[in-house]
Design an enzyme around this catalytic site. Structure first.
Site, PDB file in Angstrom:
ATOM      1  N   ARG A  94     -33.242 -42.142 -16.891  1.00  0.00           N
ATOM      2  CA  ARG A  94     -33.436 -41.954 -15.426  1.00  0.00           C
ATOM      3  C   ARG A  94     -34.036 -40.651 -14.890  1.00  0.00           C
ATOM      4  O   ARG A  94     -34.714 -40.531 -14.131  1.00  0.00           O
ATOM      5  CB  ARG A  94     -31.848 -42.154 -14.802  1.00  0.00           C
ATOM      6  CG  ARG A  94     -31.759 -42.242 -13.460  1.00  0.00           C
ATOM      7  CD  ARG A  94     -30.587 -42.688 -12.854  1.00  0.00           C
ATOM      8  NE  ARG A  94     -30.545 -42.814 -11.433  1.00  0.00           N
ATOM      9  CZ  ARG A  94     -29.732 -41.776 -10.902  1.00  0.00           C
ATOM     10  NH1 ARG A  94     -29.067 -40.690 -11.846  1.00  0.00           N
ATOM     11  NH2 ARG A  94     -29.620 -41.763  -9.676  1.00  0.00           N
ATOM     12  N   ALA A 119     -43.837 -43.692 -10.139  1.00  0.00           N
ATOM     13  CA  ALA A 119     -43.903 -44.600 -11.384  1.00  0.00           C
ATOM     14  C   ALA A 119     -42.651 -45.375 -11.583  1.00  0.00           C
ATOM     15  O   ALA A 119     -41.334 -45.225 -10.778  1.00  0.00           O
ATOM     16  CB  ALA A 119     -43.851 -43.399 -12.514  1.00  0.00           C
ATOM     17  N   ASP A 142     -32.516 -40.752  -3.199  1.00  0.00           N
ATOM     18  CA  ASP A 142     -31.643 -39.711  -2.495  1.00  0.00           C
ATOM     19  C   ASP A 142     -32.246 -38.354  -3.046  1.00  0.00           C
ATOM     20  O   ASP A 142     -32.383 -37.275  -2.224  1.00  0.00           O
ATOM     21  CB  ASP A 142     -30.194 -39.875  -2.891  1.00  0.00           C
ATOM     22  CG  ASP A 142     -29.724 -41.292  -2.749  1.00  0.00           C
ATOM     23  OD1 ASP A 142     -29.477 -41.418  -1.430  1.00  0.00           O
ATOM     24  OD2 ASP A 142     -29.810 -41.965  -3.497  1.00  0.00           O
ATOM     25  N   ASP A 180     -53.522 -44.920  -1.735  1.00  0.00           N
ATOM     26  CA  ASP A 180     -53.195 -44.908  -3.104  1.00  0.00           C
ATOM     27  C   ASP A 180     -54.101 -44.207  -4.035  1.00  0.00           C
ATOM     28  O   ASP A 180     -55.057 -44.069  -3.615  1.00  0.00           O
ATOM     29  CB  ASP A 180     -53.202 -46.340  -3.357  1.00  0.00           C
ATOM     30  CG  ASP A 180     -52.305 -46.540  -4.620  1.00  0.00           C
ATOM     31  OD1 ASP A 180     -51.173 -47.534  -4.645  1.00  0.00           O
ATOM     32  OD2 ASP A 180     -52.519 -46.221  -5.917  1.00  0.00           O
ATOM     33  N   ARG A 192     -23.833 -57.408   3.361  1.00  0.00           N
ATOM     34  CA  ARG A 192     -23.445 -58.322   4.530  1.00  0.00           C
ATOM     35  C   ARG A 192     -23.821 -59.580   4.281  1.00  0.00           C
ATOM     36  O   ARG A 192     -23.098 -60.757   4.734  1.00  0.00           O
ATOM     37  CB  ARG A 192     -24.381 -57.867   5.839  1.00  0.00           C
ATOM     38  CG  ARG A 192     -23.968 -56.440   6.590  1.00  0.00           C
ATOM     39  CD  ARG A 192     -24.951 -56.066   7.480  1.00  0.00           C
ATOM     40  NE  ARG A 192     -25.140 -57.009   8.430  1.00  0.00           N
ATOM     41  CZ  ARG A 192     -26.243 -56.866   9.209  1.00  0.00           C
ATOM     42  NH1 ARG A 192     -27.168 -56.120   9.228  1.00  0.00           N
ATOM     43  NH2 ARG A 192     -26.143 -57.890  10.282  1.00  0.00           N
ATOM     44  N   ARG A 217     -27.526 -56.442   1.603  1.00  0.00           N
ATOM     45  CA  ARG A 217     -27.102 -57.227   0.543  1.00  0.00           C
ATOM     46  C   ARG A 217     -25.740 -57.370   0.601  1.00  0.00           C
ATOM     47  O   ARG A 217     -25.353 -58.595   0.278  1.00  0.00           O
ATOM     48  CB  ARG A 217     -27.398 -56.696  -0.775  1.00  0.00           C
ATOM     49  CG  ARG A 217     -28.907 -56.449  -1.336  1.00  0.00           C
ATOM     50  CD  ARG A 217     -29.277 -55.789  -2.504  1.00  0.00           C
ATOM     51  NE  ARG A 217     -30.898 -55.946  -2.717  1.00  0.00           N
ATOM     52  CZ  ARG A 217     -31.329 -54.754  -3.651  1.00  0.00           C
ATOM     53  NH1 ARG A 217     -30.666 -53.708  -3.699  1.00  0.00           N
ATOM     54  NH2 ARG A 217     -32.367 -55.101  -3.930  1.00  0.00           N
ATOM     55  N   PRO A 236     -35.721 -41.919  -7.605  1.00  0.00           N
ATOM     56  CA  PRO A 236     -34.380 -42.256  -6.997  1.00  0.00           C
ATOM     57  C   PRO A 236     -34.255 -41.618  -5.527  1.00  0.00           C
ATOM     58  O   PRO A 236     -34.539 -40.242  -5.382  1.00  0.00           O
ATOM     59  CB  PRO A 236     -33.402 -41.483  -7.745  1.00  0.00           C
ATOM     60  CG  PRO A 236     -34.184 -40.528  -8.782  1.00  0.00           C
ATOM     61  CD  PRO A 236     -35.647 -40.958  -8.626  1.00  0.00           C
ATOM     62  N   ASP A 255     -29.118 -52.064   0.655  1.00  0.00           N
ATOM     63  CA  ASP A 255     -27.648 -52.440  -0.042  1.00  0.00           C
ATOM     64  C   ASP A 255     -26.675 -52.783   0.967  1.00  0.00           C
ATOM     65  O   ASP A 255     -25.791 -53.761   0.625  1.00  0.00           O
ATOM     66  CB  ASP A 255     -27.023 -51.143  -0.772  1.00  0.00           C
ATOM     67  CG  ASP A 255     -28.199 -50.316  -1.593  1.00  0.00           C
ATOM     68  OD1 ASP A 255     -28.064 -50.308  -2.828  1.00  0.00           O
ATOM     69  OD2 ASP A 255     -29.225 -49.676  -0.942  1.00  0.00           O
ATOM     70  N   HIS A 314     -28.162 -44.595  -3.394  1.00  0.00           N
ATOM     71  CA  HIS A 314     -28.686 -45.933  -3.447  1.00  0.00           C
ATOM     72  C   HIS A 314     -28.709 -46.031  -5.034  1.00  0.00           C
ATOM     73  O   HIS A 314     -29.921 -45.519  -5.444  1.00  0.00           O
ATOM     74  CB  HIS A 314     -30.072 -45.824  -2.872  1.00  0.00           C
ATOM     75  CG  HIS A 314     -31.056 -46.882  -3.178  1.00  0.00           C
ATOM     76  ND1 HIS A 314     -30.682 -48.300  -2.958  1.00  0.00           N
ATOM     77  CD2 HIS A 314     -32.012 -46.807  -3.890  1.00  0.00           C
ATOM     78  CE1 HIS A 314     -31.572 -49.242  -3.265  1.00  0.00           C
ATOM     79  NE2 HIS A 314     -32.561 -48.413  -3.874  1.00  0.00           N
ATOM     80  N   GLN A 365     -39.728 -47.217 -14.014  1.00  0.00           N
ATOM     81  CA  GLN A 365     -38.966 -46.950 -15.107  1.00  0.00           C
ATOM     82  C   GLN A 365     -39.500 -47.699 -16.324  1.00  0.00           C
ATOM     83  O   GLN A 365     -39.813 -48.980 -16.200  1.00  0.00           O
ATOM     84  CB  GLN A 365     -37.625 -47.249 -14.934  1.00  0.00           C
ATOM     85  CG  GLN A 365     -36.749 -46.278 -15.896  1.00  0.00           C
ATOM     86  CD  GLN A 365     -35.350 -46.318 -15.541  1.00  0.00           C
ATOM     87  OE1 GLN A 365     -34.970 -46.695 -14.407  1.00  0.00           O
ATOM     88  NE2 GLN A 365     -34.547 -45.862 -16.303  1.00  0.00           N
TER      89      GLN A 365
END
Ligand SMILES: NC(=O)c1ccc[n+]([C@@H]2O[C@H](COP(=O)([O-])OP(=O)(O)OC[C@H]3O[C@@H](n4cnc5c(N)ncnc54)[C@H](O)[C@@H]3O)[C@@H](O)[C@H]2O)c1
Length: 327
Positions: free
Chosen positions: A101, A93, A136, A48, A166, A164, A134, A161, A188, A95
């Site tokens: 976004r 970071a 992707d 980090d 399932r 979630r 994000p 996702d 996502h 949001q």
């Protein structure tokens, strides 16, 4: 020979012996904790920019070792991340209130730009797994910045996702979630697509099964489930400030698939490489995970509404990436 051996594209014998997690915050530490408490890498590096934070996490985690399994855990900055078999990037970071976004995209893109070339140079044979959001857009950027082959750079995508989805189906239908196969594809995020047409419960197709057991998944129910899956992260962040446990376990599941060469099919995010007419665009669809990384996906025949929604999701992500101005 029966059963026939599982073929992989290469004959590499590697597993993930040295694993690095970049970013020792809520997500990085949750994944590290999964590593310590389950089968994991022999050597774990937690890096980090805030080295003290990484040190604190490592001190705490290493106190589990005598109670769990032998392993080495080290903390540091990026300079200690060398010759790893797999690197998981969670640095980023979060949001802030009032921030768009795109502002978040730019900030996290800058963070990735500062670290991926350095990591790629010091870890030339590593697999790169991106979690930073994000995801992707960051995954596509990481492919570009690393210069690695596409099968070695991917994002956790919609693995979480799909889990979630399932869970919701399992609770609604009263069936063990392990018998429920539900897939979320695309971004996502807000434009993700729940694939109702290819979900199943044991050997039954989902929608006819739900009818059969008197719990039909009406259009209204499907809309409700879609909303619940899409907004799950917002709902958790509102209550506890971050999502971390389930993404930690999702990443552990991905790690196991790769380390043990399981050929598991999971909805990770990867360059589509020609699928649905996209090439460099990274988005989630079911892919096979082996010790070589993530194989090129096979197109999934979607119903017309799902296909339209997937294409819209792809366009959203492509536009956000293009606004970064990366060539
Ligand atoms: N893909 C998913 O499913 C998923 C799920 C949850 C969170 N996330 C994302 O994961 C990221 C991390 O979330 P979190 O809750 O752990 O945040 P966090 O703030 O708790 O931790 C982020 C860590 O990154 C570190 N960091 C920042 N810049 C760095 C740099 N240049 N080099 C090294 N380390 C750096 C920070 O010091 C911090 O420790 C966010 O982008 C979040 O949106 C993704």
């Amino acid at each position: 020979v029966y059963p026939p051996p599982i073929e992989t594209s290469k004959t590499s014998k590697r597993g993930v012996h040295r694993l690095a997690i970049i970013g020792a915050g809520a997500v990085g530490s949750a994944f590290a904790f999964s590593q310590v408490t389950a089968a994991g890498a022999r050597e774990l590096i937690l890096a980090d920019i805030d080295v003290r934070r990484a040190e604190g996490q490592v001190m705490d985690l290493s106190h589990c070792v005598p109670l769990s399994r032998p392993m080495q855990i080290r903390a540091g900055g990026l300079d200690v991340v060398e010759n790893c078999d797999m690197i998981v990037i969670t640095a980023g970071a979060a949001q802030l209130p009032g921030e768009s976004r795109l502002d978040l995209v730019k900030r996290n893109a800058d963070i990735l730009a500062s670290m991926v070339p350095v990591l790629a140079k010091a870890n030339p044979t590593s697999i790169l797994c991106i979690i930073t959001n994000p995801v992707d857009v960051m995954t596509r950027l990481a492919v570009k910045l690393s210069g690695f082959p596409k099968e070695r750079v991917f994002g956790t995508g919609t693995v979480l996702d799909s889990s979630r989805f399932r869970l919701l189906l399992s609770l609604y239908l009263g069936v063990d979630a392990r018998n429920v196969h539900g897939y979320v594809i695309g971004e996502h995020g807000d434009s993700e697509v729940l694939v109702w047409s290819h979900s199943s419960v044991g050997p039954y197709r989902l929608l006819p099964y739900a009818e059969l057991v008197g719990k039909p998944l009406t259009a209204g129910m499907r809309e409700h489930f879609t909303r619940e899956v899409r907004t799950a992260a917002y709902q958790i962040i509102e209550r506890k400030g971050a999502t971390n446990f389930a993404i930690g376990v999702s990443t552990q599941r991905i790690y196991e698939a790769i380390h043990q060469n399981q050929s598991s099919m999971m909805t990770v995010c990867r360059a589509l490489d020609g699928v649905y007419g996209f090439d460099d665009l990274c988005l989630s669809i079911p892919c096979l995970l082996t010790r070589d990384g993530v194989a090129r996906p096979t197109p999934l025949e979607l119903d017309p509404d799902e296909h339209r929604a997937f294409m819209a999701s792809a366009e959203t992500i492509d536009n956000v990436y293009r606004q970064l101005g990366v060539v």
